[in-house]
Design an enzyme around this catalytic site. Structure first.
Site, PDB file in Angstrom:
ATOM      1  N   HIS A 229     -26.294  -2.500 -16.680  1.00  0.00           N
ATOM      2  CA  HIS A 229     -26.050  -3.821 -16.087  1.00  0.00           C
ATOM      3  C   HIS A 229     -24.566  -4.131 -16.275  1.00  0.00           C
ATOM      4  O   HIS A 229     -24.152  -4.661 -17.305  1.00  0.00           O
ATOM      5  CB  HIS A 229     -26.921  -4.882 -16.758  1.00  0.00           C
ATOM      6  N   ASP A 261     -26.936  -2.284 -11.937  1.00  0.00           N
ATOM      7  CA  ASP A 261     -26.403  -3.285 -11.012  1.00  0.00           C
ATOM      8  C   ASP A 261     -25.017  -3.686 -11.510  1.00  0.00           C
ATOM      9  O   ASP A 261     -24.655  -3.400 -12.658  1.00  0.00           O
ATOM     10  CB  ASP A 261     -27.324  -4.504 -10.808  1.00  0.00           C
TER      11      ASP A 261
HETATM   12  O1  9MR Z   1     -36.010  -7.995 -13.728  1.00  0.00           O
HETATM   13  C1  9MR Z   1     -36.750  -8.619 -14.752  1.00  0.00           C
HETATM   14  C2  9MR Z   1     -36.834 -10.094 -14.477  1.00  0.00           C
HETATM   15  O2  9MR Z   1     -37.561 -10.352 -13.289  1.00  0.00           O
HETATM   16  C3  9MR Z   1     -37.496 -10.804 -15.651  1.00  0.00           C
HETATM   17  O3  9MR Z   1     -37.461 -12.196 -15.456  1.00  0.00           O
HETATM   18  C4  9MR Z   1     -36.766 -10.422 -16.934  1.00  0.00           C
HETATM   19  C5  9MR Z   1     -37.446 -11.077 -18.108  1.00  0.00           C
HETATM   20  O4  9MR Z   1     -36.874 -10.748 -19.291  1.00  0.00           O
HETATM   21  O5  9MR Z   1     -36.773  -9.031 -17.091  1.00  0.00           O
HETATM   22  C6  9MR Z   1     -36.061  -8.391 -16.084  1.00  0.00           C
HETATM   23  O6  9MR Z   1     -35.934  -7.016 -16.337  1.00  0.00           O
HETATM   24  C7  9MR Z   1     -35.257  -6.657 -17.539  1.00  0.00           C
HETATM   25  C8  9MR Z   1     -35.800  -5.325 -17.950  1.00  0.00           C
HETATM   26  O7  9MR Z   1     -37.184  -5.391 -18.072  1.00  0.00           O
HETATM   27  C9  9MR Z   1     -35.171  -4.857 -19.256  1.00  0.00           C
HETATM   28  N1  9MR Z   1     -33.732  -4.863 -19.176  1.00  0.00           N
HETATM   29  C10 9MR Z   1     -33.124  -6.074 -18.681  1.00  0.00           C
HETATM   30  C11 9MR Z   1     -33.741  -6.473 -17.349  1.00  0.00           C
HETATM   31  C12 9MR Z   1     -33.045  -7.717 -16.817  1.00  0.00           C
HETATM   32  O8  9MR Z   1     -33.254  -8.795 -17.684  1.00  0.00           O
END
Ligand code: 9MR
Length: 431
Positions: A229, A261
């Site tokens: 990220h 991303d």
């Molecule tokens: O993309 C996911 C988002 O929709 C959720 O709200 C969020 C909740 O914590 O989690 C996001 O995905 C995460 C992933 O599972 C682990 N790494 C970080 C990602 C972005 O927060």
């Protein structure tokens, strides 16, 4: 350099337009990767324009459910399992012939109340952990190319995150989780997955220690997922990304970028879109440079469904397609580094080669800011994790205080010193 399949070798001799791969996955496979893929999520699957592109296997040979295999979705009440939503994504992958990266089994977030507010002992929580993993992995047995077994076990400084798992079971929860997953589906590749381990530093080193911990306990670990990220202008150079990947590979594991991303301030500017293209291309390039980098997954393909704006106020535009599903320069940048200029390559894209390491800096901005810091930082919000804007600010514990191209304050709050971890990242830690 990785082995190049015959198709690519032939393509080299062909004229450019004949050599074009149809999309990111095709181009990645032609370069020797296993897949290029995208995360997705159940709510957006009702948008047919969205699913049409998600099913485009020229671009995506792999998908990951962004939420529907997490604990709150799969075991909302103790020992009552629910796979409906996760199955939708697994079935989609099977129907499309896409690999499924399964995500995730043990995390500190998206846990149901019965887990977080239970009064557990080491023994009872270990039973709960094993039961969850066994049931979920058995349900998806044979369907997951890989499982993210343990997600984000580390705090930003490389210490263990003070999660319910660590507090109750200690670091042993990690090998226990891998052991249970391996028993339930011996064929699935088992990954440790985290963010801010994409560059050399304390957290990357700590993740390497986790690999060693699992192996020394006699459990199986096949790979490390580096989430990726990133922030525009603050993505490490390709050669630094690659050398960090190699430090994991040296421990005899595969590596993959699992949640790529590159966010920027919104609204996006043409200049930032070009820089974003360079960042995406450098990450893909680093994977190409690393023999055991198996693939790259973007954390959804369109800005319309990106997690970023909901988490980092004022930031977004992090995906290679915009909100109206138009390809951004990032798409062309990745295609170019994959050696497959796309049909509509009218966008000129700069991507740095291994040697052209522009001086860039990056922060340890957390992918999951709500609980990324183990030291109590009361009421931290997403904004706390963005680059520090004011030169006068006193930086809190574990936040960035320096590094190449860093423009914020270098002055740590009382009791903290600014420690240089590497040329790109200096951090305020206890004196
Ligand atoms: O993309 C996911 C988002 O929709 C959720 O709200 C969020 C909740 O914590 O989690 C996001 O995905 C995460 C992933 O599972 C682990 N790494 C970080 C990602 C972005 O927060």
């Amino acid at each position: 350099m990785r082995f190049q399949p015959i198709a690519t070798a032939l393509a080299v001799g062909a004229s450019a337009h004949l050599a074009q791969a149809a999309g990111l996955h095709d181009a990645a496979v032609a370069k020797g990767l296993l897949y290029f893929g995208s995360a997705t999520d159940n709510p957006e699957l009702s948008n047919t324009a969205y699913t049409t592109q998600l099913k485009n296997t020229a671009d995506f040979g792999q998908i990951t459910p962004g939420n529907s295999q997490k604990w709150d979705a799969t075991e909302p009440s103790q020992n009552q399992f629910s796979f409906t939503k996760g199955d939708v994504v697994a079935d989609l992958a099977a129907a499309n012939g896409q690999k499924l990266r399964c995500h995730n089994l043990v995390w500190h977030q998206q846990l149901p109340n019965w887990v977080t507010s239970g009064s557990w002992t080491n023994e009872t929580l270990t039973t709960v952990l094993k039961n969850h993993i066994t049931n979920v992995v058995q349900h998806y047995k044979g369907k997951c190319y890989a499982w993210d077994v343990v997600n984000e076990a580390l705090a930003d400084d490389g210490s263990y995150r003070d999660s319910i798992w660590y507090k109750t079971i200690g670091e042993a929860y990690i090998p226990i989780a891998f052991e249970a997953a391996a028993a339930a589906d011996p064929a699935a590749k088992l990954y440790y997955n985290d963010y801010s381990i994409e560059w050399a530093g304390a957290k990357s080193k700590a993740a390497q220690k986790i690999v060693q911990l699992i192996k020394s306990a006699g459990a199986k670990i096949d790979g490390v997922g580096l989430q990726g990220h990133f922030i525009v202008d603050q993505t490490p150079p390709r050669k630094d990304l690659a050398s960090n990947l190699q430090s994991f590979v040296d421990l005899d594991v595969d590596v993959a970028y699992t949640e790529l991303d590159v966010r920027m301030k919104t609204p996006a500017t043409p200049a930032n879109l070009q820089k974003q293209s360079t960042s995406f291309a450098n990450v893909v390039g680093a994977c190409l440079d690393t023999k055991r980098c198996v693939g790259i997954t973007i954390w959804d393909w369109t800005d319309k469904y990106s997690w970023v704006p909901n988490t980092f106020s004022g930031y977004g535009a992090a995906c290679p397609w915009d909100e109206t599903f138009q390809k951004k320069p990032a798409y062309q940048g990745m295609m170019a580094v994959l050696g497959a200029a796309s049909a509509s390559a009218s966008v000129s894209v700069a991507f740095t080669s291994a040697s052209a390491s522009a001086s860039v800096a990056f922060t340890s901005a957390s992918a999951t800011p709500t609980s990324a810091i183990s030291t109590p930082t009361p009421s931290s919000s997403a904004a706390d994790f963005l680059p520090q804007p004011s030169a006068a600010a006193h930086i809190k514990a574990y936040f960035q205080c320096g590094g190449l191209n860093y423009k914020g304050s270098t002055s740590c709050a009382s009791g903290l010193v600014c420690k240089k971890w590497n040329p790109y990242y200096h951090q305020c830690i206890q004196a």
